[in-house]
Design a protein around this motif. Structure first.
Motif: not given
Length: 76
Positions: A20, A32, A46, A50, A60-61, A68-73
Motif C-alpha cells: 500500500r 481499472t 486516491v 490508499i 473493516n479488517d 481491503f479498503g473502499t474509497i468513495y468519490q
C-alpha cells in the motif's frame, strides 16, 4: 487461533502495508479503465488515501490482514 496462523496473518499484514505504501514498487499496481479515466489530480488523491490509510479495526479488517479498503468519490 494457532501461533502459525497468527504469524501468517502478521506477515500478510506487513506485506500489505508495504504494498500500500509503495504501490508499483513493492507490488504490481493494477488500475481499472474507470480509475485511469479520472483526472490525474483525482488519481493522485486516491493513491494518497490508499498509501496513508491506517485506521484498520475489527469492523473493516476482520481477518487482520489489512488487505481491503473502499474509497468513495462524491460528485460535486
Amino acid at each position: 487461533m494457532s501461533a502459525t496462523l497468527t504469524s501468517q496473518r502478521e506477515r500478510i499484514a506487513r506485506l500489505n502495508d508495504l504494498a500500500r505504501r509503495a504501490m508499483g514498487v513493492a507490488c504490481t499496481a493494477v488500475a481499472t479503465v474507470g480509475f485511469r479515466s479520472l483526472p490525474d489530480t483525482d488519481q493522485s488523491c486516491v493513491r494518497e488515501l490508499i498509501e496513508t490509510f491506517d485506521a484498520f479495526d475489527e469492523d473493516n479488517d476482520p481477518h487482520g490482514e489489512r488487505d481491503f479498503g473502499t474509497i468513495y468519490q462524491l460528485a460535486d
